[in-house]
Design an enzyme around this catalytic site. Sequence first.
Site, PDB file in Angstrom:
ATOM      1  N   CYS A   1      39.383  30.675  -2.646  1.00 36.03           N
ATOM      2  CA  CYS A   1      38.095  30.596  -1.949  1.00 36.03           C
ATOM      3  C   CYS A   1      37.941  29.245  -1.238  1.00 36.03           C
ATOM      4  CB  CYS A   1      36.931  30.823  -2.908  1.00 36.03           C
ATOM      5  SG  CYS A   1      35.374  31.027  -2.032  1.00 36.03           S
TER       6      CYS A   1
ATOM      7  N   CYS B   1      33.163  34.567   2.052  1.00 37.00           N
ATOM      8  CA  CYS B   1      32.983  33.342   1.290  1.00 37.00           C
ATOM      9  C   CYS B   1      31.501  33.018   1.238  1.00 37.00           C
ATOM     10  CB  CYS B   1      33.780  32.216   1.950  1.00 37.00           C
ATOM     11  SG  CYS B   1      33.804  30.765   0.915  1.00 37.00           S
TER      12      CYS B   1
HETATM   13  C1  LIG Z   1      35.708  27.987  -8.508  1.00 38.69           C
HETATM   14  C2  LIG Z   1      36.063  29.274  -7.833  1.00 38.69           C
HETATM   15  C3  LIG Z   1      35.148  29.864  -6.965  1.00 38.69           C
HETATM   16  C4  LIG Z   1      35.454  31.053  -6.323  1.00 38.69           C
HETATM   17  N1  LIG Z   1      34.506  31.624  -5.516  1.00 38.69           N
HETATM   18  C5  LIG Z   1      34.744  32.839  -4.982  1.00 38.69           C
HETATM   19  C6  LIG Z   1      33.718  33.519  -4.270  1.00 38.69           C
HETATM   20  O1  LIG Z   1      32.609  33.025  -4.129  1.00 38.69           O
HETATM   21  N2  LIG Z   1      33.994  34.740  -3.760  1.00 38.69           N
HETATM   22  C7  LIG Z   1      35.212  35.329  -3.933  1.00 38.69           C
HETATM   23  O2  LIG Z   1      35.395  36.462  -3.469  1.00 38.69           O
HETATM   24  N3  LIG Z   1      36.224  34.706  -4.599  1.00 38.69           N
HETATM   25  C8  LIG Z   1      36.006  33.482  -5.132  1.00 38.69           C
HETATM   26  N4  LIG Z   1      36.988  32.869  -5.862  1.00 38.69           N
HETATM   27  C9  LIG Z   1      38.376  33.392  -5.800  1.00 38.69           C
HETATM   28  C10 LIG Z   1      38.658  34.586  -6.690  1.00 38.69           C
HETATM   29  O3  LIG Z   1      38.279  34.319  -8.003  1.00 38.69           O
HETATM   30  C11 LIG Z   1      40.166  34.862  -6.607  1.00 38.69           C
HETATM   31  O4  LIG Z   1      40.536  35.007  -5.251  1.00 38.69           O
HETATM   32  C12 LIG Z   1      40.550  36.137  -7.349  1.00 38.69           C
HETATM   33  O5  LIG Z   1      40.217  36.052  -8.709  1.00 38.69           O
HETATM   34  C13 LIG Z   1      42.043  36.379  -7.216  1.00 38.69           C
HETATM   35  O6  LIG Z   1      42.409  37.540  -7.907  1.00 38.69           O
HETATM   36  P1  LIG Z   1      43.920  37.779  -8.356  1.00 38.69           P
HETATM   37  O7  LIG Z   1      43.930  39.068  -9.077  1.00 38.69           O
HETATM   38  O8  LIG Z   1      44.828  37.582  -7.201  1.00 38.69           O
HETATM   39  O9  LIG Z   1      44.179  36.592  -9.376  1.00 38.69           O
HETATM   40  P2  LIG Z   1      43.452  36.388 -10.819  1.00 38.69           P
HETATM   41  O10 LIG Z   1      42.133  37.090 -10.889  1.00 38.69           O
HETATM   42  O11 LIG Z   1      43.478  34.924 -11.044  1.00 38.69           O
HETATM   43  O12 LIG Z   1      44.422  37.142 -11.784  1.00 38.69           O
HETATM   44  C14 LIG Z   1      45.786  36.846 -11.947  1.00 38.69           C
HETATM   45  C15 LIG Z   1      46.222  37.393 -13.304  1.00 38.69           C
HETATM   46  O13 LIG Z   1      47.640  37.359 -13.396  1.00 38.69           O
HETATM   47  C16 LIG Z   1      47.988  36.953 -14.691  1.00 38.69           C
HETATM   48  N5  LIG Z   1      49.322  36.351 -14.646  1.00 38.69           N
HETATM   49  C17 LIG Z   1      49.686  35.135 -14.173  1.00 38.69           C
HETATM   50  N6  LIG Z   1      50.992  34.940 -14.340  1.00 38.69           N
HETATM   51  C18 LIG Z   1      51.478  36.076 -14.904  1.00 38.69           C
HETATM   52  C19 LIG Z   1      52.766  36.485 -15.331  1.00 38.69           C
HETATM   53  N7  LIG Z   1      53.812  35.662 -15.239  1.00 38.69           N
HETATM   54  N8  LIG Z   1      52.914  37.721 -15.860  1.00 38.69           N
HETATM   55  C20 LIG Z   1      51.849  38.566 -15.974  1.00 38.69           C
HETATM   56  N9  LIG Z   1      50.611  38.211 -15.614  1.00 38.69           N
HETATM   57  C21 LIG Z   1      50.426  36.990 -15.092  1.00 38.69           C
HETATM   58  C22 LIG Z   1      46.911  35.945 -15.096  1.00 38.69           C
HETATM   59  O14 LIG Z   1      46.810  35.813 -16.496  1.00 38.69           O
HETATM   60  C23 LIG Z   1      45.674  36.566 -14.460  1.00 38.69           C
HETATM   61  O15 LIG Z   1      44.973  37.402 -15.350  1.00 38.69           O
HETATM   62  C24 LIG Z   1      36.709  31.675  -6.543  1.00 38.69           C
HETATM   63  C25 LIG Z   1      37.632  31.095  -7.434  1.00 38.69           C
HETATM   64  C26 LIG Z   1      37.315  29.909  -8.080  1.00 38.69           C
HETATM   65  C27 LIG Z   1      38.305  29.317  -9.050  1.00 38.69           C
END
Ligand SMILES: Cc1cc2nc3c(=O)[nH]c(=O)nc-3n(C[C@H](O)[C@H](O)[C@H](O)COP(=O)(O)OP(=O)(O)OC[C@H]3O[C@@H](n4cnc5c(N)ncnc54)[C@H](O)[C@@H]3O)c2cc1C
Length: 394
Positions: free
Chosen positions: A161, A338
């Site tokens: 984000c 965002c």
């Molecule tokens: C402070 C902050 C504010 C944000 N604000 C916003 C917002 O306002 N609006 C918005 O839309 N987004 C926002 N985001 C971003 C949003 O949270 C992320 O873009 C989103 O969670 C990404 O999803 P993902 O599934 O790609 O990763 P994640 O949700 O992080 O999930 C990844 C998963 O993979 C697992 N994993 C990692 N490595 C391995 C491995 N080797 N083997 C198996 N599993 C593994 C982890 O344990 C985790 O559970 C924000 C994030 C933060 C930190």
Amino acid sequence: MNHHQIVIVGGGTAGITVAARLKNADPSLDIAIIEPSEKHYYQPLWTLVGGGMFKPEESGRNEADLIPYGVHWIRKRVAVFAPSANTVTTDDGEAIGYDYLVVAPGIQVNWDQVKGLKEAVGKEGVCSNYSINTVASTWKFIRELRQGVALFTQPAGAVKCGGAPQKICYLAEDHFRRTGVRDNIEVIFTLAGPRLFAVDRYREVLERVCQRKGVEPRYRHNLVEVRSASKEAIYRHMDTDEELIIPYDMIHVTPPMSAPDFVSQSELAGEAGWVEVDKHTLQHTRFANVYALGDASSLPTSKTGAAIRKQAPVLAANLLGAMKQQPALASYDGYTSCPVVTGYDSLVLAEFDYSGQPAETFPFDQAQERFSMFLLKKFGLPAMYWHGMLKGRV
Ligand SMILES: Cc1cc2nc3c(=O)[nH]c(=O)nc-3n(C[C@H](O)[C@H](O)[C@H](O)COP(=O)(O)OP(=O)(O)OC[C@H]3O[C@@H](n4cnc5c(N)ncnc54)[C@H](O)[C@@H]3O)c2cc1C
């Protein structure tokens, strides 16, 4: 060897949403999610946790309650991809086979790329919203500051984000004002990039927000070291490579981030380390039975949960189509959103696509700061996330 029709690596925002969409479409599918964590966090809430509006634990739920009914949960961590053999290997050495693979392990937060940060974060004025373990320290240090310099940083490269590093700065400024200490505090927002926001429409608004609040943006500043003993932040100027030192009383650090190492070291990675997928179909460019979405993917949009909400149905449709030997017909247009919190009662809801064109949801000018949009962020979006998105409904 353990084998599943569809293996999903990562049970975060993207992995759970895709699993739910696939199961809703065809309950007979044999799907496994490989995910080591017991808890899943709604990370967008961490901005509001850092601003003192929620407790950290309110952002989390048990992973077991989120894995869709009928989906196998393999509570392990993937160490190696072998896409030519259609297997992944977990860190205990088990190989798991698949017909189709969805890669969604998120982004890696590189705390050790800023010297001194790992040891200092959570103590003596050094805080960060980028981990469940440190987010409470943000509110502690904002609340405790009465005078001095409050410093907020944004590193070079992609972060979760892109607007989030600014949001906590604006909340802190508002808190200082509301508690009568604003005149004693200098608020500085340093960023490695040349602009406050990628899309001009919202960038112009945010520049005005900074001006009105007396927040000083310092561009091309890349944080390289935190000297917590002397309370100094050490930067490299991105153009001149000059060392710059800013003394602080509190510092909120957004650490550098990258593709996870086990992804960037694999055959699935493109040059920048992310899982290399077609930006419209979400199918891998070299391995046809592999798909990726979310923060770990190469999709050239900002890394948000909101983007995943639009990516997941496209990925599910194209994967289900591939199972029936149909071409990939669904297309993702790069939509991301965002919600830039600008205070305790105001928010600019930026929404745009690959071309940087606004792709706004509401029939009013979303480039304006609004209380209604703040309420959406605080109450509407979390409810939609837990009850709609993760269930594959919205
Ligand atoms: C402070 C902050 C504010 C944000 N604000 C916003 C917002 O306002 N609006 C918005 O839309 N987004 C926002 N985001 C971003 C949003 O949270 C992320 O873009 C989103 O969670 C990404 O999803 P993902 O599934 O790609 O990763 P994640 O949700 O992080 O999930 C990844 C998963 O993979 C697992 N994993 C990692 N490595 C391995 C491995 N080797 N083997 C198996 N599993 C593994 C982890 O344990 C985790 O559970 C924000 C994030 C933060 C930190």
